[in-house]
Write a protein that holds these residues in place. Structure first.
Motif, PDB file in Angstrom:
ATOM      1  N   PHE A  49       0.824  -1.211   0.000  1.00  0.00           N
ATOM      2  CA  PHE A  49       0.000   0.000   0.000  1.00  0.00           C
ATOM      3  C   PHE A  49       0.856   1.257   0.000  1.00  0.00           C
ATOM      4  O   PHE A  49       0.586   2.207  -0.741  1.00  0.00           O
ATOM      5  CB  PHE A  49      -0.935  -0.001   1.209  1.00  0.00           C
ATOM      6  CG  PHE A  49      -1.771   1.243   1.318  1.00  0.00           C
ATOM      7  CD1 PHE A  49      -2.901   1.404   0.533  1.00  0.00           C
ATOM      8  CD2 PHE A  49      -1.413   2.259   2.187  1.00  0.00           C
ATOM      9  CE1 PHE A  49      -3.667   2.561   0.608  1.00  0.00           C
ATOM     10  CE2 PHE A  49      -2.171   3.422   2.274  1.00  0.00           C
ATOM     11  CZ  PHE A  49      -3.296   3.566   1.482  1.00  0.00           C
ATOM     12  N   CYS A  50       1.876   1.270   0.841  1.00  0.00           N
ATOM     13  CA  CYS A  50       2.685   2.482   1.007  1.00  0.00           C
ATOM     14  C   CYS A  50       3.757   2.643  -0.061  1.00  0.00           C
ATOM     15  O   CYS A  50       4.206   3.764  -0.333  1.00  0.00           O
ATOM     16  CB  CYS A  50       3.351   2.494   2.378  1.00  0.00           C
ATOM     17  SG  CYS A  50       2.198   2.632   3.762  1.00  0.00           S
ATOM     18  N   GLY A  51       4.210   1.518  -0.619  1.00  0.00           N
ATOM     19  CA  GLY A  51       5.297   1.595  -1.579  1.00  0.00           C
ATOM     20  C   GLY A  51       6.667   1.572  -0.941  1.00  0.00           C
ATOM     21  O   GLY A  51       7.652   1.971  -1.563  1.00  0.00           O
ATOM     22  N   ALA A  52       6.763   1.113   0.304  1.00  0.00           N
ATOM     23  CA  ALA A  52       8.048   0.972   0.982  1.00  0.00           C
ATOM     24  C   ALA A  52       8.563  -0.453   0.799  1.00  0.00           C
ATOM     25  O   ALA A  52       7.817  -1.365   0.423  1.00  0.00           O
ATOM     26  CB  ALA A  52       7.912   1.300   2.466  1.00  0.00           C
ATOM     27  N   SER A  53       9.837  -0.645   1.109  1.00  0.00           N
ATOM     28  CA  SER A  53      10.454  -1.960   0.915  1.00  0.00           C
ATOM     29  C   SER A  53      10.233  -2.900   2.089  1.00  0.00           C
ATOM     30  O   SER A  53      10.153  -4.113   1.909  1.00  0.00           O
ATOM     31  CB  SER A  53      11.961  -1.797   0.681  1.00  0.00           C
ATOM     32  OG  SER A  53      12.215  -0.989  -0.445  1.00  0.00           O
ATOM     33  N   HIS A  54      10.145  -2.354   3.299  1.00  0.00           N
ATOM     34  CA  HIS A  54      10.084  -3.191   4.495  1.00  0.00           C
ATOM     35  C   HIS A  54       9.086  -2.624   5.494  1.00  0.00           C
ATOM     36  O   HIS A  54       8.896  -1.410   5.572  1.00  0.00           O
ATOM     37  CB  HIS A  54      11.457  -3.278   5.175  1.00  0.00           C
ATOM     38  CG  HIS A  54      12.565  -3.685   4.270  1.00  0.00           C
ATOM     39  ND1 HIS A  54      12.803  -4.995   3.921  1.00  0.00           N
ATOM     40  CD2 HIS A  54      13.505  -2.938   3.625  1.00  0.00           C
ATOM     41  CE1 HIS A  54      13.847  -5.048   3.107  1.00  0.00           C
ATOM     42  NE2 HIS A  54      14.290  -3.812   2.911  1.00  0.00           N
ATOM     43  N   GLY A 179       4.425   6.972   4.089  1.00  0.00           N
ATOM     44  CA  GLY A 179       4.940   5.652   4.447  1.00  0.00           C
ATOM     45  C   GLY A 179       5.861   5.070   3.406  1.00  0.00           C
ATOM     46  O   GLY A 179       6.467   4.016   3.631  1.00  0.00           O
ATOM     47  N   ASN A 180       6.003   5.757   2.257  1.00  0.00           N
ATOM     48  CA  ASN A 180       6.926   5.246   1.243  1.00  0.00           C
ATOM     49  C   ASN A 180       8.382   5.560   1.573  1.00  0.00           C
ATOM     50  O   ASN A 180       9.294   5.037   0.946  1.00  0.00           O
ATOM     51  CB  ASN A 180       6.562   5.762  -0.154  1.00  0.00           C
ATOM     52  CG  ASN A 180       6.790   7.255  -0.338  1.00  0.00           C
ATOM     53  OD1 ASN A 180       7.306   7.945   0.539  1.00  0.00           O
ATOM     54  ND2 ASN A 180       6.393   7.766  -1.485  1.00  0.00           N
TER      55      ASN A 180
END
Length: 399
Positions: A49-54, A179-180
């Motif tokens: 959802f956020c597009g972050a890695s972890h 959050g990305n």
């Protein structure tokens, strides 16, 4: 004191569906109540959802802040800066690490940490060799801070950034989801019952840096690992584990994660309803002697809170009189927040009134109105009518 016969409208409330209940019951009937498959599933859903890695799920946003500080190496001799208008956890996380705390005053329009004041303070701190190790911008009410500006300053002055997005699950800035971690090292979310989605209690730390994610995951579970590659000596057998750091029991349960996974399916629905209710407040309150929330262009707030500020030069009653009168009317208003530097614990450290005047002026005027997805227009009308009466405007809402 006279009280209303109507039920009290709370300032916030969770929305739990039958699907949410079923998701929790499934876990209760399963083999795992903790350390099973649901926590990783929830983490994966949040990264997508956020597009972050972890993502690292924990038992509260406060725990997430603590782990984020530790992962970034905050300790004795270091300083963390944050906004004075926040819940105390945004500052306390530094003290947990043995570090010091300082504050940056808020922007008078957005009520978030002010990048201009941040730059001025950094300039002075550099001269005194007292630059912060970490800055924690707080996305108050769900509106993102100006992270691009803060990130540019981090490159110049060498501090790390933790976004306190406890209010901002689902918010975005210039079409990019909070959050990305494009402009921060770590972003933390809260899943407390009054937040955008809930896991009853719970939090999450997002990052694009593998080493930070691994450090936070290790520390959330006592600093213990079963990974042979991380062990300092060969294992004695398949039963073997090692404590390689001093960690904590900050784990999220399978029950909480299952609720979070289910709630995520309605996140956009929740945000849309909060936006609609906020727009309606802004339309129907625009003629009252109030300062209404200001949103930056291209910023989409999650609208965790709808905060008004009293234009006291146009109102004969005091802040407290208005607050208490609304409570008497059955309107469960609240105040977010008392400036952290004025709390007794922080006063004992040497902080005092007058240091952060914008934050202190905000506190003297702010009131949080009821806002949550299940708030009905009839109840919102009650809030608006009560405000009109209490402020002596003598008019009712317009439909």
């Amino acid at each position: 004191m006279k009280t209303t016969s109507f039920p009290v409208i709370p300032y916030g409330r969770q929305n739990i569906s039958e699907k949410d209940i079923h998701a929790v019951l499934e876990v209760l009937h399963s083999d795992y109540l903790t350390q099973g498959p649901k926590v990783p599933e929830f983490e994966k859903k949040m990264t997508a959802f956020c597009g972050a890695s972890h993502a690292v799920a924990v038992n509260s946003a406060t725990s997430a802040l603590h782990l984020a500080c530790l992962a970034l190496g905050l300790g004795p001799g270091d300083t963390l800066w944050t906004s004075p208008i926040t819940f105390v956890a945004s500052a306390n996380c530094a003290l947990y690490c043995g570090a010091s705390v300082d504050f940056v005053d808020i922007d008078p329009k957005t009520w978030n940490l002010c990048p201009i004041k941040l730059e001025e303070k950094l300039h002075q701190a550099e001269k005194q060799n007292r630059l912060p190790k970490i800055v924690v911008p707080v996305h108050l009410c769900g509106q993102p801070c100006d992270m691009e500006a803060i990130h540019r300053l981090s490159l110049k002055y060498g501090f790390s950034i933790i976004e306190d997005a406890a209010h901002a699950t689902g918010a975005s800035c210039k079409k990019e989801t909070v959050g990305n971690c494009r402009y921060s090292d770590i972003t933390i979310f809260s899943f407390h019952p009054v937040k955008i989605i809930t896991t009853a209690e719970g939090g999450m730390a997002m990052t694009n840096q593998k080493d930070l994610a691994e450090k936070m995951a290790l520390l959330r579970s006592h600093g213990i690992t079963r990974d042979e590659n991380a062990m300092t000596q060969p294992p004695d057998g398949p039963w073997y584990y090692q404590q390689i750091d001093l960690g904590f029991n900050y784990r999220m349960t399978e029950i909480q994660a299952a609720l979070g996974i289910s709630q995520m399916d309605r996140l956009q629905e929740f945000i849309k309803k909060r936006q609609q209710l906020s727009q309606r407040y802004s339309q129907l309150l625009k003629d009252l002697p109030l300062t209404l929330p200001f949103c930056l262009p291209d910023y989409d707030s999650a609208w965790h809170l709808y905060i008004i500020r009293l234009q006291k030069n146009q109102i004969s009653k005091s802040h407290r009189e208005i607050f208490e009168a609304l409570r008497t009317e059955g309107i469960g208003v609240n105040l977010h927040y008392i400036p952290v530097h004025t709390q007794p614990y922080y006063r004992a450290m040497g902080f005092r009134e007058g240091q952060f005047p914008e934050a202190e002026n905000y506190y003297k005027e702010a009131i949080s109105l009821p806002l949550f997805p299940d708030l009905q227009e009839a109840d919102q009308n009650r809030v608006i009518d009560a405000l009109n009466r209490v402020l002596g405007m003598g008019q009712t809402h317009k439909t």
